[in-house]
Design an enzyme around this catalytic site. Structure first.
Site, PDB file in Angstrom:
ATOM      1  N   GLY A  49       0.733  -1.338  -0.231  1.00  0.00           N
ATOM      2  CA  GLY A  49       0.037   0.108   0.089  1.00  0.00           C
ATOM      3  C   GLY A  49       1.027   1.126   0.010  1.00  0.00           C
ATOM      4  N   GLN A  54       3.503   9.768   0.921  1.00  0.00           N
ATOM      5  CA  GLN A  54       4.864   8.843   0.952  1.00  0.00           C
ATOM      6  C   GLN A  54       5.262   9.276  -0.453  1.00  0.00           C
ATOM      7  OE1 GLN A  54       2.591   5.143   2.059  1.00  0.00           O
ATOM      8  NE2 GLN A  54       4.508   5.125   3.149  1.00  0.00           N
ATOM      9  N   CYS A  95       6.321  -0.558   6.760  1.00  0.00           N
ATOM     10  CA  CYS A  95       5.527   1.032   6.063  1.00  0.00           C
ATOM     11  C   CYS A  95       6.965   1.429   5.381  1.00  0.00           C
ATOM     12  CB  CYS A  95       5.487   2.234   7.019  1.00  0.00           C
ATOM     13  SG  CYS A  95       4.889   3.612   6.540  1.00  0.00           S
ATOM     14  N   LEU A  96       6.636   1.699   4.002  1.00  0.00           N
ATOM     15  CA  LEU A  96       7.746   2.186   3.064  1.00  0.00           C
ATOM     16  C   LEU A  96       8.353   3.501   3.317  1.00  0.00           C
ATOM     17  CD1 LEU A  96       5.777   1.367  -0.387  1.00  0.00           C
ATOM     18  CD2 LEU A  96       7.885  -0.084   0.620  1.00  0.00           C
ATOM     19  N   HIS A 137      -4.235   1.727   7.521  1.00  0.00           N
ATOM     20  CA  HIS A 137      -2.697   2.186   7.679  1.00  0.00           C
ATOM     21  C   HIS A 137      -2.646   3.376   6.692  1.00  0.00           C
ATOM     22  CE1 HIS A 137       1.737   1.879   8.119  1.00  0.00           C
ATOM     23  NE2 HIS A 137       1.654   2.415   7.065  1.00  0.00           N
ATOM     24  N   HIS A 141      -2.174   7.836   6.991  1.00  0.00           N
ATOM     25  CA  HIS A 141      -1.147   8.844   6.426  1.00  0.00           C
ATOM     26  C   HIS A 141      -1.825   9.976   5.727  1.00  0.00           C
ATOM     27  CE1 HIS A 141       2.699   6.755   6.088  1.00  0.00           C
ATOM     28  NE2 HIS A 141       2.208   5.635   5.685  1.00  0.00           N
TER      29      HIS A 141
HETATM   30 ZN    ZN Z   1       2.833   3.409   5.900  1.00  0.00          ZN
END
Ligand code: ZN
Length: 181
Positions: A49, A54, A95-96, A137, A141
């Protein structure tokens, strides 16, 4: 044909990750290109995701795929979570924007989402299991809420050095950018 967009990941503690993302106003070609490029970045980074902040965008867009099967690609524009239900479960989330860091997060199993697809069609659906977890999640963000805020104090302690390293890396990068003519 415009050049395809290419996004790089925004890592903690970049301040854009703390901003409230803004609603998308136009369901146009630019949105379609943004969504396509977000899916590409997500897959290339081996994520399940990705939320627009991000990749440095203050927009209410998220993409996800809970199975790795292209047909399960899901893009949600201007999503709202109208209900959360079901038993709360603990799951090791990554998380990336926090490379290499995983922490147990408690969330309800199900969520009901109202959103639009990139073509502007309304979506209202209940999600459960892994897909629901990813949505919750990624939705965080859009509100500027991060994995580090959801970790237990014990996990925060476990990851203290790794988090500090991300902060140092960010500071160094900013200093290098400031030195550029
Ligand atoms: Zn994340």
């Amino acid at each position: 044909m415009p050049e395809p967009l290419e996004f790089t990941l925004t890592l903690y503690p970049d301040p854009v990750l703390r901003k409230q993302a803004l609603p998308v106003k136009a369901f146009d070609e630019e949105l379609a290109r943004t969504v396509a490029a977000m899916f590409e970045r997500m897959v290339a980074s081996k994520g399940v995701g990705l939320a627009a902040p991000q990749v440095g965008l203050k927009k209410r867009i998220l993409v996800l795929n809970a199975t790795g099967d292209k047909k399960d690609d899901l893009a949600l524009v201007n999503p709202t979570i109208v209900a959360r239900s079901g038993p709360e479960t603990l799951f090791d989330e990554g998380c990336l924007s926090f490379p290499g860091i995983y922490a147990e997060v408690r969330r309800p199993d199900r969520c009901t989402v109202k959103a639009f697809d990139p073509a502007g069609r309304e979506i209202e659906r209940e999600y459960s299991g892994f897909e629901s977890r990813i949505i919750q999640h990624e939705f965080d963000h859009l509100e500027g809420v991060l994995l580090v805020d959801r970790m237990s104090p014990a996990d925060k302690l476990t990851h203290k050095a790794a988090l500090q390293e991300l902060v140092e890396r960010y500071k160094k990068k900013q200093a290098a950018l400031a030195r550029q003519p």
